[in-house]
Design a protein around this motif. Structure first.
Motif, PDB file in Angstrom:
ATOM      1  N   VAL A  27       0.669  -1.497  -0.241  1.00 23.76           N
ATOM      2  CA  VAL A  27       0.434  -0.302  -0.224  1.00 23.76           C
ATOM      3  C   VAL A  27       0.673   1.565   0.076  1.00 23.76           C
ATOM      4  O   VAL A  27       0.810   2.177  -0.899  1.00 23.76           O
ATOM      5  N   ASN A  28       2.086   0.952   1.213  1.00 24.22           N
ATOM      6  CA  ASN A  28       3.045   2.581   1.024  1.00 24.22           C
ATOM      7  C   ASN A  28       3.531   2.934  -0.340  1.00 24.22           C
ATOM      8  O   ASN A  28       3.750   3.676  -0.786  1.00 24.22           O
ATOM      9  N   LYS A  71      -4.527   8.154  -2.168  1.00 24.52           N
ATOM     10  CA  LYS A  71      -5.269   9.134  -1.377  1.00 24.52           C
ATOM     11  C   LYS A  71      -6.364   8.381  -0.198  1.00 24.52           C
ATOM     12  O   LYS A  71      -6.299   8.452   0.546  1.00 24.52           O
ATOM     13  N   TRP A  72      -6.508   7.093  -1.119  1.00 24.92           N
ATOM     14  CA  TRP A  72      -7.077   6.461  -0.040  1.00 24.92           C
ATOM     15  C   TRP A  72      -7.131   4.730  -0.535  1.00 24.92           C
ATOM     16  O   TRP A  72      -7.018   4.219  -1.291  1.00 24.92           O
ATOM     17  N   THR A  73      -7.840   4.116   0.324  1.00 24.04           N
ATOM     18  CA  THR A  73      -7.568   2.767   0.576  1.00 24.04           C
ATOM     19  C   THR A  73      -9.516   2.069   1.074  1.00 24.04           C
ATOM     20  O   THR A  73     -10.024   2.630   1.897  1.00 24.04           O
ATOM     21  N   GLU A  74      -9.128   1.561   0.504  1.00 21.63           N
ATOM     22  CA  GLU A  74     -10.409   0.169   1.300  1.00 21.63           C
ATOM     23  C   GLU A  74      -9.543  -1.250   1.583  1.00 21.63           C
ATOM     24  O   GLU A  74      -9.592  -1.555   0.101  1.00 21.63           O
ATOM     25  N   GLN A  75      -9.396  -1.913   2.466  1.00 22.52           N
ATOM     26  CA  GLN A  75      -9.021  -2.747   3.028  1.00 22.52           C
ATOM     27  C   GLN A  75      -9.932  -3.835   3.283  1.00 22.52           C
ATOM     28  O   GLN A  75     -10.474  -3.719   4.359  1.00 22.52           O
ATOM     29  N   ARG A  76      -9.608  -5.199   3.131  1.00 24.75           N
ATOM     30  CA  ARG A  76     -10.386  -6.386   3.843  1.00 24.75           C
ATOM     31  C   ARG A  76     -10.222  -6.819   4.923  1.00 24.75           C
ATOM     32  O   ARG A  76      -7.950  -7.626   3.470  1.00 24.75           O
TER      33      ARG A  76
END
Length: 126
Positions: free
Chosen positions: A106-107, A112-117
């Motif tokens: 991710v880094n 700007k934004w993420t959706e993580q599951r």
């Protein structure tokens, strides 16, 4: 069959464009990231798709692990990436390594934004 499956959808990535369009650069870095967290790569496949309408094509980067797999798909025209990290916990709990790898992935893209599951796979009594 117990394992941990992590996914992330990354939006408006602010990384250098090559991270979204160059399979060799992205793939080589993915293998290094896998090794850095202590997971074992056993094979890999990296592919850059042809561009369309003057826009560069995206990349699919897959690293097969002794513990399972990592797969990324990029959409440079949308500055977006999907990430999939799955580890089996058969011989030991690799969950912390999977989370560390996801953090690094991710880094790398600076979204700007993420959706993580997160999904625990398999049952306790297998």
């Amino acid at each position: 069959m117990q394992g941990l499956h992590l996914t992330a959808d990354l939006y408006q990535c602010r990384c250098e464009p090559a991270w979204l369009t160059d399979a060799r650069i992205l793939g080589d870095w993915c293998v290094e990231a896998v090794q850095a967290v202590g997971l074992q790569p056993v094979n890999q496949l990296f592919h850059t798709f042809p561009g369309t309408d003057g826009a560069p094509g995206g990349v699919t980067a897959t690293v097969l692990l002794a513990e399972s797999h990592v797969c990324l798909h990029t959409w440079p025209e949308k500055k977006a990436v999907t990430v999939d990290v799955y580890v089996c916990n058969f011989g030991g709990d690799h969950s912390a390594k999977a989370r560390g790898l996801m953090f690094a992935l991710v880094n790398r893209f600076q979204p700007k934004w993420t959706e993580q599951r997160s999904l625990d796979r398999g049952g306790e009594d297998e």
